[in-house]
Design a protein around this motif. Sequence first.
Motif, short mmCIF file in Angstrom:
data_model
loop_
_atom_site.label_atom_id
_atom_site.label_comp_id
_atom_site.label_asym_id
_atom_site.label_seq_id
_atom_site.Cartn_x
_atom_site.Cartn_y
_atom_site.Cartn_z
N LEU A 85 0.84 -1.19 0.00
CA LEU A 85 0.00 0.00 0.00
C LEU A 85 0.88 1.25 0.00
CD1 LEU A 85 -2.62 -1.08 2.68
CD2 LEU A 85 -2.87 -1.12 0.19
N GLY A 86 0.32 2.34 -0.49
CA GLY A 86 1.03 3.61 -0.42
C GLY A 86 1.03 4.11 1.02
N GLY A 87 2.03 4.84 1.38
CA GLY A 87 2.14 5.36 2.74
C GLY A 87 3.43 6.11 2.92
N ASP A 88 3.95 6.09 4.13
CA ASP A 88 5.16 6.85 4.42
C ASP A 88 6.42 5.98 4.41
OD1 ASP A 88 4.94 5.38 6.74
OD2 ASP A 88 4.70 7.12 8.06
N GLY A 89 6.29 4.73 3.97
CA GLY A 89 7.44 3.85 3.89
C GLY A 89 7.64 2.98 5.13
N THR A 90 6.77 3.10 6.11
CA THR A 90 6.87 2.25 7.30
C THR A 90 5.76 1.20 7.24
OG1 THR A 90 5.41 3.71 8.58
CG2 THR A 90 7.78 4.15 8.70
N ASN A 91 5.87 0.21 8.08
CA ASN A 91 4.84 -0.82 8.21
C ASN A 91 4.51 -1.52 6.89
OD1 ASN A 91 4.58 -0.24 10.95
ND2 ASN A 91 3.11 1.37 10.53
N GLY A 92 5.51 -1.73 6.05
CA GLY A 92 5.29 -2.43 4.80
C GLY A 92 4.69 -1.59 3.69
N THR A 93 4.54 -0.29 3.92
CA THR A 93 4.02 0.59 2.87
C THR A 93 5.17 1.14 2.04
OG1 THR A 93 4.10 2.59 4.25
CG2 THR A 93 2.07 1.27 4.33
N VAL A 94 4.83 1.76 0.92
CA VAL A 94 5.85 2.41 0.08
C VAL A 94 5.49 3.87 -0.08
CG1 VAL A 94 6.56 0.34 -1.17
CG2 VAL A 94 4.66 1.67 -2.04
N GLU A 95 6.51 4.72 -0.06
CA GLU A 95 6.29 6.16 -0.11
C GLU A 95 6.06 6.66 -1.54
OE1 GLU A 95 8.30 10.19 1.73
OE2 GLU A 95 9.28 8.28 2.02
N TYR A 96 6.67 6.01 -2.51
CA TYR A 96 6.58 6.48 -3.88
C TYR A 96 5.83 5.48 -4.74
CZ TYR A 96 10.11 9.61 -2.12
OH TYR A 96 10.78 10.54 -1.36
N PRO A 97 5.07 5.94 -5.73
CA PRO A 97 4.29 5.03 -6.58
C PRO A 97 5.11 3.94 -7.25
CG PRO A 97 3.61 7.29 -6.96
CD PRO A 97 4.83 7.34 -6.07
N CYS A 98 6.35 4.21 -7.60
CA CYS A 98 7.15 3.19 -8.28
C CYS A 98 7.34 1.95 -7.40
CB CYS A 98 8.49 3.75 -8.73
SG CYS A 98 9.53 4.37 -7.40
N GLY A 99 7.16 2.07 -6.10
CA GLY A 99 7.25 0.93 -5.21
C GLY A 99 6.10 -0.04 -5.36
N ARG A 100 5.08 0.35 -6.13
CA ARG A 100 3.91 -0.49 -6.36
C ARG A 100 3.92 -1.15 -7.73
NH1 ARG A 100 -0.68 -0.28 -3.75
NH2 ARG A 100 -1.88 -0.19 -5.67
N TRP A 101 4.97 -0.94 -8.51
CA TRP A 101 4.99 -1.37 -9.91
C TRP A 101 5.55 -2.76 -10.15
CZ3 TRP A 101 7.35 3.77 -12.08
CH2 TRP A 101 6.39 4.78 -12.01
N SER A 102 6.05 -3.42 -9.16
CA SER A 102 6.68 -4.73 -9.39
C SER A 102 5.66 -5.75 -9.90
CB SER A 102 7.31 -5.26 -8.11
OG SER A 102 7.79 -6.57 -8.32
N LEU A 103 6.01 -6.39 -11.01
CA LEU A 103 5.14 -7.43 -11.56
C LEU A 103 5.28 -8.74 -10.80
CD1 LEU A 103 5.53 -6.69 -15.37
CD2 LEU A 103 3.66 -6.04 -13.84
N ASP A 104 6.21 -8.79 -9.84
CA ASP A 104 6.36 -9.98 -8.99
C ASP A 104 5.24 -10.08 -7.96
OD1 ASP A 104 8.68 -10.75 -10.30
OD2 ASP A 104 9.98 -9.68 -8.91
N ASN A 105 4.57 -8.96 -7.67
CA ASN A 105 3.47 -8.99 -6.72
C ASN A 105 2.35 -9.84 -7.29
OD1 ASN A 105 4.42 -5.71 -6.37
ND2 ASN A 105 4.54 -7.11 -4.64
N ASP A 106 1.95 -10.88 -6.53
CA ASP A 106 1.03 -11.86 -7.10
C ASP A 106 -0.44 -11.47 -7.06
OD1 ASP A 106 0.97 -12.23 -4.35
OD2 ASP A 106 1.19 -14.41 -4.44
N ASP A 107 -0.73 -10.22 -6.75
CA ASP A 107 -2.10 -9.72 -6.93
C ASP A 107 -2.24 -8.98 -8.26
OD1 ASP A 107 -0.51 -7.58 -6.14
OD2 ASP A 107 -1.98 -6.76 -4.74
#
Length: 100
Positions: free
Chosen positions: A51-73
């Motif tokens: 999920l987007g967030g501030d980079g803590t608790n498994g979140t990512v601060e920048y949108p590019c952190g959500r782009w991995s095609l390895d994520n199985d959803d």
Amino acid sequence: MTEMPRQLEFWTADEVAECLGYWKFLGDDEGNKLYTKLWNFLRSAANPTPLGGDGTNGTVEYPCGRWSLDNDDKAGHWWDRLTEREQAAISQSLEEHYSF
């Protein structure tokens, strides 16, 4: 089986469930079943998109952190588990989504 549209590769199951108008191609009963199926793909993902967030608790601060095609959803991981009719409905609704 219908080939997965290239535009769909970065979409997560919940994004497809909530943002595309596949219902109009399936009707209420089949649309409800597909909606549930898509959310179940997300629930069962072992490596879901963070999920987007501030980079803590498994979140990512920048949108590019959500782009991995390895994520199985992401669509490439569950597309082949859909029926041809479901694939066609998502493909048609995606085409409408990008034709605005």
